[in-house]
Design a protein around this motif. Structure first.
Motif, PDB file in Angstrom:
ATOM      1  N   UNK A  15       1.225  -1.032  -0.149  1.00 25.22           N
ATOM      2  CA  UNK A  15       0.152  -0.010  -0.106  1.00 25.22           C
ATOM      3  C   UNK A  15       0.627   1.570   0.362  1.00 25.22           C
ATOM      4  N   UNK A  16       2.086   1.110   0.294  1.00 22.77           N
ATOM      5  CA  UNK A  16       3.323   2.430   0.272  1.00 22.77           C
ATOM      6  C   UNK A  16       3.512   3.154  -1.155  1.00 22.77           C
ATOM      7  N   UNK A  17       4.033   1.158  -1.334  1.00 15.78           N
ATOM      8  CA  UNK A  17       4.532   1.440  -2.662  1.00 15.78           C
ATOM      9  C   UNK A  17       3.506   1.927  -3.454  1.00 15.78           C
ATOM     10  N   UNK A  18       2.296   1.749  -3.835  1.00 14.51           N
ATOM     11  CA  UNK A  18       1.435   1.928  -4.627  1.00 14.51           C
ATOM     12  C   UNK A  18       0.484   3.458  -4.464  1.00 14.51           C
ATOM     13  N   UNK A  19       0.368   4.112  -3.144  1.00 11.29           N
ATOM     14  CA  UNK A  19       0.286   5.481  -3.099  1.00 11.29           C
ATOM     15  C   UNK A  19       0.895   6.040  -3.447  1.00 11.29           C
ATOM     16  N   UNK A  20       2.270   6.073  -3.255  1.00 10.10           N
ATOM     17  CA  UNK A  20       3.751   6.610  -3.883  1.00 10.10           C
ATOM     18  C   UNK A  20       4.274   7.195  -5.044  1.00 10.10           C
ATOM     19  N   UNK A  21       4.009   5.969  -5.942  1.00  6.42           N
ATOM     20  CA  UNK A  21       3.314   5.748  -7.095  1.00  6.42           C
ATOM     21  C   UNK A  21       2.134   6.594  -7.718  1.00  6.42           C
ATOM     22  N   UNK A  22       1.424   6.491  -6.696  1.00  2.00           N
ATOM     23  CA  UNK A  22      -0.198   7.365  -7.512  1.00  2.00           C
ATOM     24  C   UNK A  22       0.545   8.959  -7.393  1.00  2.00           C
ATOM     25  N   UNK A  23       1.022   9.070  -5.959  1.00  2.00           N
ATOM     26  CA  UNK A  23       1.162  10.212  -6.110  1.00  2.00           C
ATOM     27  C   UNK A  23       2.257  10.567  -6.771  1.00  2.00           C
ATOM     28  N   UNK A  24       3.100  10.035  -7.274  1.00  2.00           N
ATOM     29  CA  UNK A  24       4.317  10.529  -8.506  1.00  2.00           C
ATOM     30  C   UNK A  24       3.806  10.345 -10.134  1.00  2.00           C
ATOM     31  N   UNK A  25       2.770   9.811 -10.164  1.00  2.00           N
ATOM     32  CA  UNK A  25       2.231  10.150 -10.943  1.00  2.00           C
ATOM     33  C   UNK A  25       0.737  10.601 -11.701  1.00  2.00           C
ATOM     34  N   UNK A  26       0.871  11.798 -10.615  1.00  2.00           N
ATOM     35  CA  UNK A  26      -0.485  12.537 -10.623  1.00  2.00           C
ATOM     36  C   UNK A  26      -0.221  13.708  -9.545  1.00  2.00           C
ATOM     37  N   UNK A  34      -4.240  20.748  -1.951  1.00  2.54           N
ATOM     38  CA  UNK A  34      -3.314  21.573  -1.069  1.00  2.54           C
ATOM     39  C   UNK A  34      -3.817  21.184   0.324  1.00  2.54           C
ATOM     40  N   UNK A  35      -5.256  21.685   1.107  1.00  2.00           N
ATOM     41  CA  UNK A  35      -5.505  21.384   2.028  1.00  2.00           C
ATOM     42  C   UNK A  35      -5.798  20.131   2.585  1.00  2.00           C
ATOM     43  N   UNK A  36      -6.065  19.359   1.762  1.00  2.00           N
ATOM     44  CA  UNK A  36      -6.080  17.843   2.114  1.00  2.00           C
ATOM     45  C   UNK A  36      -4.840  17.297   2.531  1.00  2.00           C
ATOM     46  N   UNK A  37      -3.676  17.759   2.053  1.00  2.00           N
ATOM     47  CA  UNK A  37      -2.177  17.297   2.274  1.00  2.00           C
ATOM     48  C   UNK A  37      -1.823  17.907   3.347  1.00  2.00           C
TER      49      UNK A  37
END
Length: 52
Positions: A15-26, A34-37
């Motif tokens: 799940x950590x790797x998939x989340x990181x890949x999603x952030x990098x690709x989007x 930004x408010x959600x971050x």
């Protein structure tokens, strides 16, 4: 515990790797929200400091 610790560890890393890949690709979509971050950004250093 519904899973063995080995399976739980693999699920955690997956799940950590998939989340990181999603952030990098989007990146553009993530930066628009930004408010959600705010909360995850505060949790990251907290977890890193408490992990020692």
């Amino acid at each position: 515990m519904p899973f063995s610790t080995i399976i739980a560890g693999w699920l955690f890393y997956l799940t950590g790797v998939s989340a990181a890949l999603y952030v990098v690709t989007h990146v553009k979509q993530v930066l628009v929200a930004k408010r959600l971050l705010i909360f995850p950004t505060l949790l990251l250093p907290t977890g890193a400091l408490l992990n020692k």
